[in-house]
Design a protein around this motif. Structure first.
Motif, PDB file in Angstrom:
ATOM      1  N   TRP C 127       0.816  -1.218   0.000  1.00 42.66           N
ATOM      2  CA  TRP C 127       0.000   0.000   0.000  1.00 42.66           C
ATOM      3  C   TRP C 127       0.839   1.253   0.000  1.00 42.66           C
ATOM      4  O   TRP C 127       0.339   2.342  -0.248  1.00 42.66           O
ATOM      5  CB  TRP C 127      -1.001  -0.018   1.150  1.00 42.66           C
ATOM      6  N   TYR C 242      -5.147   9.869  11.309  1.00 34.97           N
ATOM      7  CA  TYR C 242      -6.016  10.701  12.136  1.00 34.97           C
ATOM      8  C   TYR C 242      -7.308  11.025  11.424  1.00 34.97           C
ATOM      9  O   TYR C 242      -8.327  11.276  12.076  1.00 34.97           O
ATOM     10  CB  TYR C 242      -5.276  11.959  12.598  1.00 34.97           C
ATOM     11  N   LEU C 356       7.181   3.461  19.427  1.00 33.89           N
ATOM     12  CA  LEU C 356       7.512   3.682  18.015  1.00 33.89           C
ATOM     13  C   LEU C 356       7.847   5.133  17.752  1.00 33.89           C
ATOM     14  O   LEU C 356       8.586   5.460  16.819  1.00 33.89           O
ATOM     15  CB  LEU C 356       6.338   3.272  17.133  1.00 33.89           C
ATOM     16  N   ALA C 357       7.266   6.014  18.553  1.00 39.30           N
ATOM     17  CA  ALA C 357       7.540   7.424  18.353  1.00 39.30           C
ATOM     18  C   ALA C 357       8.980   7.770  18.722  1.00 39.30           C
ATOM     19  O   ALA C 357       9.521   8.770  18.270  1.00 39.30           O
ATOM     20  CB  ALA C 357       6.574   8.254  19.192  1.00 39.30           C
ATOM     21  N   HIS C 374       0.838  -2.941  16.458  1.00 40.15           N
ATOM     22  CA  HIS C 374       0.385  -1.594  16.852  1.00 40.15           C
ATOM     23  C   HIS C 374      -0.743  -1.113  15.971  1.00 40.15           C
ATOM     24  O   HIS C 374      -1.804  -0.728  16.448  1.00 40.15           O
ATOM     25  CB  HIS C 374       1.558  -0.606  16.788  1.00 40.15           C
ATOM     26  N   PHE C 375      -0.526  -1.146  14.668  1.00 38.45           N
ATOM     27  CA  PHE C 375      -1.552  -0.475  13.859  1.00 38.45           C
ATOM     28  C   PHE C 375      -2.794  -1.319  13.679  1.00 38.45           C
ATOM     29  O   PHE C 375      -3.867  -0.777  13.426  1.00 38.45           O
ATOM     30  CB  PHE C 375      -0.984   0.090  12.550  1.00 38.45           C
ATOM     31  N   VAL C 378      -4.845  -0.278  16.738  1.00 37.94           N
ATOM     32  CA  VAL C 378      -5.418   1.052  16.761  1.00 37.94           C
ATOM     33  C   VAL C 378      -6.332   1.281  15.560  1.00 37.94           C
ATOM     34  O   VAL C 378      -7.316   1.993  15.639  1.00 37.94           O
ATOM     35  CB  VAL C 378      -4.295   2.101  16.883  1.00 37.94           C
ATOM     36  N   ARG C 437       8.174  -7.501   8.997  1.00 37.59           N
ATOM     37  CA  ARG C 437       6.886  -7.593   8.319  1.00 37.59           C
ATOM     38  C   ARG C 437       7.109  -7.763   6.823  1.00 37.59           C
ATOM     39  O   ARG C 437       8.229  -7.710   6.342  1.00 37.59           O
ATOM     40  CB  ARG C 437       6.055  -6.352   8.604  1.00 37.59           C
TER      41      ARG C 437
HETATM   42  C1  HEA Z   1      -5.975   4.844  13.069  1.00 41.38           C
HETATM   43  C2  HEA Z   1      -4.770   4.647  12.892  1.00 41.38           C
HETATM   44  C3  HEA Z   1      -3.603   4.996  13.753  1.00 41.38           C
HETATM   45  C4  HEA Z   1      -3.521   5.781  14.893  1.00 41.38           C
HETATM   46  C5  HEA Z   1      -4.605   6.521  15.610  1.00 41.38           C
HETATM   47  C6  HEA Z   1      -2.143   5.757  15.273  1.00 41.38           C
HETATM   48  C7  HEA Z   1      -1.663   6.428  16.392  1.00 41.38           C
HETATM   49  C8  HEA Z   1      -0.316   6.547  16.695  1.00 41.38           C
HETATM   50  N1  HEA Z   1       0.738   5.949  16.042  1.00 41.38           N
HETATM   51 FE1  HEA Z   1       0.590   4.649  14.479  1.00 41.38          FE
HETATM   52  N2  HEA Z   1       0.494   3.698  12.714  1.00 41.38           N
HETATM   53  C9  HEA Z   1      -0.653   3.392  12.026  1.00 41.38           C
HETATM   54  C10 HEA Z   1      -1.947   3.736  12.371  1.00 41.38           C
HETATM   55  C11 HEA Z   1      -2.262   4.521  13.461  1.00 41.38           C
HETATM   56  N3  HEA Z   1      -1.395   4.989  14.414  1.00 41.38           N
HETATM   57  C12 HEA Z   1      -0.351   2.640  10.834  1.00 41.38           C
HETATM   58  C13 HEA Z   1      -1.345   2.147   9.807  1.00 41.38           C
HETATM   59  C14 HEA Z   1       1.035   2.474  10.823  1.00 41.38           C
HETATM   60  C15 HEA Z   1       1.908   1.689   9.838  1.00 41.38           C
HETATM   61  C16 HEA Z   1       1.930   2.192   8.466  1.00 41.38           C
HETATM   62  C17 HEA Z   1       2.775   1.303   7.600  1.00 41.38           C
HETATM   63  O1  HEA Z   1       4.006   1.391   7.702  1.00 41.38           O
HETATM   64  O2  HEA Z   1       2.213   0.514   6.801  1.00 41.38           O
HETATM   65  C18 HEA Z   1       1.524   3.177  12.001  1.00 41.38           C
HETATM   66  C19 HEA Z   1       2.873   3.284  12.308  1.00 41.38           C
HETATM   67  C20 HEA Z   1       3.356   4.078  13.301  1.00 41.38           C
HETATM   68  C21 HEA Z   1       4.726   4.461  13.413  1.00 41.38           C
HETATM   69  C22 HEA Z   1       5.868   4.087  12.443  1.00 41.38           C
HETATM   70  C23 HEA Z   1       6.483   2.804  12.779  1.00 41.38           C
HETATM   71  C24 HEA Z   1       7.425   2.333  11.730  1.00 41.38           C
HETATM   72  O3  HEA Z   1       6.994   2.114  10.600  1.00 41.38           O
HETATM   73  O4  HEA Z   1       8.606   2.187  12.053  1.00 41.38           O
HETATM   74  C25 HEA Z   1       4.814   5.247  14.532  1.00 41.38           C
HETATM   75  C26 HEA Z   1       6.051   5.883  15.014  1.00 41.38           C
HETATM   76  O5  HEA Z   1       6.058   6.828  15.674  1.00 41.38           O
HETATM   77  C27 HEA Z   1       3.494   5.356  15.099  1.00 41.38           C
HETATM   78  C28 HEA Z   1       3.171   6.075  16.239  1.00 41.38           C
HETATM   79  C29 HEA Z   1       1.863   6.382  16.628  1.00 41.38           C
HETATM   80  C30 HEA Z   1       1.550   7.269  17.746  1.00 41.38           C
HETATM   81  C31 HEA Z   1       2.514   7.920  18.671  1.00 41.38           C
HETATM   82  C32 HEA Z   1       0.182   7.365  17.764  1.00 41.38           C
HETATM   83  C33 HEA Z   1      -0.620   8.234  18.710  1.00 41.38           C
HETATM   84  O6  HEA Z   1      -1.564   8.989  18.006  1.00 41.38           O
HETATM   85  C34 HEA Z   1      -1.291   7.440  19.777  1.00 41.38           C
HETATM   86  C35 HEA Z   1      -1.868   8.339  20.825  1.00 41.38           C
HETATM   87  C36 HEA Z   1      -2.657   7.597  21.858  1.00 41.38           C
HETATM   88  C37 HEA Z   1      -2.259   7.335  23.107  1.00 41.38           C
HETATM   89  C38 HEA Z   1      -0.918   7.736  23.593  1.00 41.38           C
HETATM   90  C39 HEA Z   1      -3.149   6.586  24.065  1.00 41.38           C
HETATM   91  C40 HEA Z   1      -4.156   7.421  24.802  1.00 41.38           C
HETATM   92  C41 HEA Z   1      -3.571   8.540  25.579  1.00 41.38           C
HETATM   93  C42 HEA Z   1      -3.416   8.523  26.906  1.00 41.38           C
HETATM   94  C43 HEA Z   1      -3.855   7.377  27.737  1.00 41.38           C
HETATM   95  C44 HEA Z   1      -2.831   9.718  27.542  1.00 41.38           C
HETATM   96  C45 HEA Z   1      -1.535   9.508  28.245  1.00 41.38           C
HETATM   97  C46 HEA Z   1      -0.447   8.998  27.374  1.00 41.38           C
HETATM   98  C47 HEA Z   1       0.819   9.447  27.353  1.00 41.38           C
HETATM   99  C48 HEA Z   1       1.272  10.631  28.101  1.00 41.38           C
HETATM  100  C49 HEA Z   1       1.851   8.725  26.551  1.00 41.38           C
HETATM  101  N4  HEA Z   1       2.626   4.636  14.336  1.00 41.38           N
END
Ligand code: HEA
Ligand code: HEA
Ligand code: CUA
Ligand SMILES: [Cu+2]
Lengths: 250, 271, 525
Positions: C127, C242, C356-357, C374-375, C378, C437
């Motif tokens: 994708w 988002y 991851l961040a 992870h993803f 979520v 992966r």
């Molecule tokens: C709906 C989809 C969705 C959502 C909402 C998120 C949310 C988040 N994602 Fe995710 N992410 C994906 C979908 C999503 N992600 C997908 C599809 C990929 C892979 C893509 C690919 O390569 O194919 C990916 C990959 C991905 C990566 C890359 C990894 C890699 O390829 O090496 C990272 C790195 O930072 C990351 C981080 C995060 C973070 C920090 C959040 C944050 O928004 C999360 C925030 C939520 C919370 C933290 C929990 C609730 C909060 C609290 C309880 C408050 C207190 C918390 C703290 C103070 C920490 N995500």
């Protein structure tokens, strides 16, 4: 953007329109034609797909305009702002790709480039700016209720737009003749892509004008439609300044 | 001939265009740390952190569900009215707590990041060119190996990487490190092999049909053993080159020249 | 009720239902691809196919179809179309024909994506479509780029349409602070769509240029740069998560409010700090997908901080969400069961994003099954199950009938168990072994054999749950019990009209009073 709003009374029936459906199939036809031509190398199949797709699109646009023209309530102007935001991002991304390549290049222009003409772009700029003024003038006539004045100035705008495209085509032909093509190097790539992208927007603008021209001649004038179309045209004009300054004179 | 010109243009792009944005120089340090151990430590910290947060929020939610379920004693909701102070309190205080936690994690992360990016001055430097589907290493003395990176124990190893076709990723799970290698740019990674042993190298970026079979080994040898191998292979190379030197000039030297043009270690100019 | 009135409809509710049908179909296709992949991964070496390309095509279809054909259309297509005009008290959207155009463009995109399975040389670019592979493969990259372009264009015109609708067509008296949180969430998501989709569109357009017209945007041997694509791609595709997250979270909030009979806790902070905070930060974190590509250090560290800070607006929304339960009177009908269960999955998914961040942790975790875990938590779980919660929630309004509660809850239970079996284990395997992966085969990792088997069993359980859900809807729509106009006792406007609502929604357009609120519940109301 077509412009229209919900009908006022609550209907016992359900509103329908076949044109969105028709145009979508036409667009699918274009996509399929592209794949046949470039992926499966079958120009024959591509032409068939194109032959099905294009009429569907053109017919669909005509049907849509005549169905909806004049029913607008002016929301189209407000929404055009959002659409322009999206369009601006397209150009911004293209420029970003260009800057990324250019700012990292060891020397510029890269080997194989040729000197771009400096006069034509100036004339093109003048043409496009005048067309922005003429459409503005046309709108003023529209507001004053002067239909023939409006149609004349609109026609002039269309002619200027066509002239712009003509010059662009002439320039492309000239450069390609000298061996500078889209494949030559990154500069050729950028030059043709960006001017082509902009040109396609001019084309869309002209298509909108022409689609509205016939209802206008028949007396079906919709100020909302023309205000929106004019806004789009000004946008295309402004983008050209970026194209000229970034691609021709930098 | 034309094709060759294009190839050279390609190299120009590699060294010129690529280097401008790629690592122009590699930060060097005298300190020798083990980033892999640092990784394990930080992972532990962050894991604890998110587990705590998760459990706290989950428990809170579970408690609310239980307490405020509809039951005879609670037939109707009684929503609180938030005063201005409560509104601010419920946003500013949590926001600060979350931010504090974020900065705490970020600071630790940055610290480890510096360890991962600053390469010890006393190191072995190897060039890597990846391609579909192999890892091709070149040692400072010109020795080349494929899919097998022999290194001495106790010495940090720096890889300067590029690719001849698609994007690959040189992943060393045991050393907790990976970095992409791609055409047109030079990237680097380093790791610290402490003890003799074998470790997996595996490709971690989708690069084509056989992506999942693109693997190799890092073989960590005792220093003397490594030295012996290194010298021996170097000698073999010299012997092979010797007759070529005797041959009419022109043909053979092209190879070393080519090497020189692509050598990473000259004036810190990457591959 | 004729077929013609459905196919050529311009009514927002029917367009919404068309979106729902199309996106659930896409979900089933993509889900079946996932099952095929799971079966393939169960044993070492070939299981279903000896050709890795076949696996890669499944993976492509799974990722691309599920994101472009299911999640985004289900949220910004189905849910937005169905609920927004009803929630704001409008008769329809601003441009009904444009709306119909957008749903049909979406269908054309799905058709193109499905052609993948019948045409020779199917796309195998996954994708993400990274060059140089996507420009040199013999696979049909054009299907990929055209699908993205069609569905992308559909979202852009939908975004224009809905933002105009929300801005100008609210019922008299409906001030900004009286909007449902879902309307806000969708508005935020459409703003992101308008800003970022064009960037993705351009990225894939340039891929087609490179591959089919011979340009060199991403070709380093001719002055281009491979990373330009990745930057453009993630500049959209991070915000895309988002675009999915904000509306689905808002659906959960709506459901919490309705079933706890409480207003959204700290509504204004959730809207202006939470939703718009996310919109604001969403564009500054894309580098976290490029942590291991050799981007400059200052970008990698800077965006580590911005990525971590996303937890602040998300955390504020989380507090609003669970605060909504406080002093409520909670009942547990199927939409609420989905919403509550989903919240726990979201906690796992969101919090596992935090490691991851951190750039220095991602150099080990990135691109391993940890990320996949992870993803899926979520997005695949929280996202999908909140969409399903929304379908159960609005089902009585859409069809005028009720679904079977028992089957609904059983389906959810199976989903919940199966999901945790697969995706928790994925994260474990990612951290423990570093299993990468996008591997057709795991020959280098014989030690994960048991895990693979376990995950495949989980995926069958999960799929069973989904099958029950889909069948439950079908039976519910055909032969469900009659539902009243407002079976859940909600205060929000969509429940004030009859079920299903007629064209035009209300006989007389609603006017809302000074002290009306979509969440006027409880003793005070
Ligand atoms: C709906 C989809 C969705 C959502 C909402 C998120 C949310 C988040 N994602 Fe995710 N992410 C994906 C979908 C999503 N992600 C997908 C599809 C990929 C892979 C893509 C690919 O390569 O194919 C990916 C990959 C991905 C990566 C890359 C990894 C890699 O390829 O090496 C990272 C790195 O930072 C990351 C981080 C995060 C973070 C920090 C959040 C944050 O928004 C999360 C925030 C939520 C919370 C933290 C929990 C609730 C909060 C609290 C309880 C408050 C207190 C918390 C703290 C103070 C920490 N995500
Ligand atoms: C919302 C998004 C979403 C959803 C819902 C899912 C759902 C699932 N995913 Fe997906 N997945 C992604 C998004 C999603 N995924 C993405 C973005 C990737 C990355 C792609 C890439 O790397 O490029 C990925 C990658 C990915 C991988 C990694 C492959 C690899 O890297 O090699 C795996 C492996 O197991 C997997 C498995 C699953 C499984 C088992 C499900 C299950 O939940 C699916 C269950 C659903 C069904 C099986 C359909 C059920 C319905 C029926 C059966 C109905 C029956 C019909 C009637 C009654 C009419 N996914
Ligand atoms: Cu090389 Cu994947
Ligand atoms: Cu992201």
């Amino acid at each position: 953007m077509a412009h229209e709003a919900h009908a006022d009374a609550v209907h016992a029936h359900w509103d329908t329109s076949i044109w969105p459906f028709v145009i979508s199939f036409g667009i699918l036809g274009l996509g399929v034609a592209f794949t046949f031509q470039f992926v499966y190398h079958s120009s024959f199949a591509a032409i068939i797909a194109l032959g099905l797709g294009l009429p569907l699109i053109l017919g669909g646009i005509a049907g849509w305009t005549s169905e909806a023209m004049g029913k607008g309530e002016g929301l189209s102007f407000a929404s055009m702002g959002w659409f322009i935001l999206a369009e601006a991002m397209i150009f911004l991304s293209c420029f970003a790709a260009y800057w990324a390549a250019r700012l990292n290049a060891p020397d510029w222009p890269p080997a194989g480039s040729i000197e771009l003409p400096k006069l034509i772009p100036v004339i093109m700029t003048i043409t496009l700016v005048s067309s922005s003024l003429t459409i503005h003038k046309a709108e003023q006539y529209l507001h004053a209720g002067n239909r023939s004045g409006f149609v004349n100035w609109l026609l002039l705008t269309i002619v200027l737009g066509l002239a712009f495209l003509g010059m662009s085509g002439f320039e492309w032909a000239h450069l390609i003749g000298e061996g500078f093509t889209i494949k030559t190097n990154i500069f050729g790539t950028v030059f043709y892509s960006v001017t082509g992208l902009h040109g396609s927007h001019v084309l869309v603008g002209l298509a909108i004008f022409i689609a509205g021209l016939f209802p206008a001649i028949k007396g079906n004038l919709s100020p909302g439609f023309w205000r929106t179309a004019g806004l789009y045209w000004h946008f295309v004009d402004i983008i050209w300044f970026f194209v000229v300054s970034q691609v021709y004179f930098w | 001939m034309h094709k060759q010109r294009k190839l050279w243009a390609g190299f120009a792009a590699l060294t010129g265009a690529g280097s401008a944005m790629a690592e122009k120089y590699i930060p060097t340090t005298d300190r020798v740390v083990d980033p892999a151990a640092g990784w394990d430590r930080l992972w532990g910290i962050v894991l604890e952190d998110i587990t705590l947060l998760g459990i706290a929020f989950a428990l809170l939610c579970a408690w609310l569900i239980w307490t405020y379920r509809r039951h005879p004693g609670n037939p109707e909701s009684n929503p609180p009215v938030l005063s201005m102070g409560a509104v601010l309190g419920w946003s500013v205080i949590p926001a600060f707590i979350f931010m504090a936690d974020d900065f705490y994690i970020a600071a630790n992360g940055w610290n480890l990041w510096n360890m991962q990016r600053e390469v010890p001055a006393d190191r072995l430097e190897v060039k890597l060119e990846s391609g579909m589907y192999s890892w091709d290493y070149t040692y400072p003395n010109g020795v080349q190996t494929q899919n097998e990176l022999k290194v001495p124990a106790g010495k940090p190893v720096l890889l300067r990487m590029t690719s001849r076709d698609t994007i690959h990723n040189h992943y060393l799970p045991d050393f907790r490190i990976k970095e992409d290698s791609m055409p047109g740019r030079v990237t680097y990674l380093w790791f610290y092999p402490k003890k003799p042993g074998q470790h997996l190298v595996t490709c971690n970026e989708y690069c084509g049909v056989n992506h999942s079979y693109m693997s190799g080994k890092v073989i960590v040898l005792p220093p003397q053993e490594y030295q012996a191998w290194y010298v021996q292979e170097g000698d073999k190379l010299k012997k092979a080159a010797a007759p070529a030197e005797a041959a009419p000039a022109g043909a053979a030297p092209a190879a070393p020249a080519d090497k020189a043009a692509r050598s990473p270690d000259q004036n810190q100019k990457p591959v | 009720m004729s077929l013609k009135e459905w196919v050529f409809t311009t009514d927002h509710k029917r367009v919404g239902v068309l979106y729902l049908i199309g996106s659930v179909a896409a979900f089933i296709v993509a889900g079946i691809m996932a099952l095929l992949m799971r079966v393939e991964l169960t044993t070492l070496g070939p299981t279903l196919t000896a050709n890795p390309t076949t696996y890669n095509v499944w993976l492509y279809a799974h990722g691309a179809v599920i994101l472009l054909g299911f999640q985004i259309p289900a949220l910004t297509g189905f849910a937005a179309n169905y609920a927004i005009p009803l929630m704001i008290g409008a008769k329809d959207v601003a441009f009904p024909r444009v709306n119909a155009f957008s749903v049909w463009l979406f269908y054309m995109g799905v058709i193109l994506a499905l052609l993948t399975f019948v045409m020779p040389d199917p796309p195998d670019v996954l994708w993400t479509g990274y060059p140089p592979y996507s420009t040199i493969t013999s696979g049909n990259t054009a299907f990929y780029t055209l699908t993205v372009l069609l569905i992308g264009f559909a979202s852009i015109i939908a975004g224009v349409n809905f933002l105009t609708t929300i801005a100008y067509m609210r019922a008299p008296g409906m001030t900004w602070n009286k909007l449902n949180i879902f309307v806000w969430g969708t508005a935020g998501s459409f703003v992101m769509q308008l800003i970022y989709v064009p960037v993705l569109g351009t990225a894939v357009l340039l891929i087609s240029f490179d591959k089919y017209l011979g340009t060199s945007f991403f070709d380093p041997t001719n002055g281009g740069d491979v990373l330009t694509y990745q930057n453009l791609f993630w500049f959209y595709s991070h915000p895309a998560v988002y675009v999915i997250f904000v509306p689905f979270f808002a659906i959960i909030m709506e459901i919490f409010a309705t079933f706890a009979k409480n207003p959204i806790f700290n509504y204004k902070v959730a809207v202006y700090g939470g939703i718009w905070g996310i919109v604001l930060v969403s564009g500054e974190v894309w580098i976290h997908h490029l942590y291991v590509t050799g981007m400059p250090d200052w970008l990698r560290i800077g965006q580590m901080v911005t990525t971590l800070l996303i937890s602040v607006p998300v955390g504020l929304m989380t507090i609003s969400l669970i605060g909504t339960l406080y002093k409520g009177s909670i009942t547990f009908e199927s939409p609420m069961v989905y919403a509550l269960g989903t919240f726990f999955l979201f906690l796992i998914g969101g919090l596992t994003g935090i490691p991851l961040a951190v750039t220095s942790l991602t150099v080990n975790l990135g691109e391993t099954y940890y990320v996949v875990g992870h993803f899926h938590y979520v997005m695949a779980l929280t996202g999908t199950l909140s969409i399903f919660a929304g379908v159960y929630y609005w089902f009585p309004k859409i069809t005028g009938k009720m679904c079977n509660e028992t089957w609904a809850k059983l389906g959810f239970l199976l989903n919940f168990i199966g999901a945790n079996m697969i995706f928790w284990r994925m994260m474990e395997v990612g951290v423990r072994e570093g299993l990468p992966r996008r591997y057709y085969d795991w020959a280098q990792f014989p030690q994960v054999a048991d895990d693979q088997m376990f995950m495949t069993i989980g995926s069958v359980i999960l799929a069973l749950g989904f099958a029950i859900t889909v069948l439950n809807w079908v039976f519910g729509a055909i032969s469900g019990k009659k539902a009243g106009d407002n079976p859940w006792g909600s205060q929000s406007l969509e429940w004030t009209t009859v079920s299903p609502p007629p064209h035009g929604n209300w006989p007389t357009p609603p006017v809302v009073s000074e002290d009306w609120s979509p969440y006027a519940y409880g003793k005070r109301a």
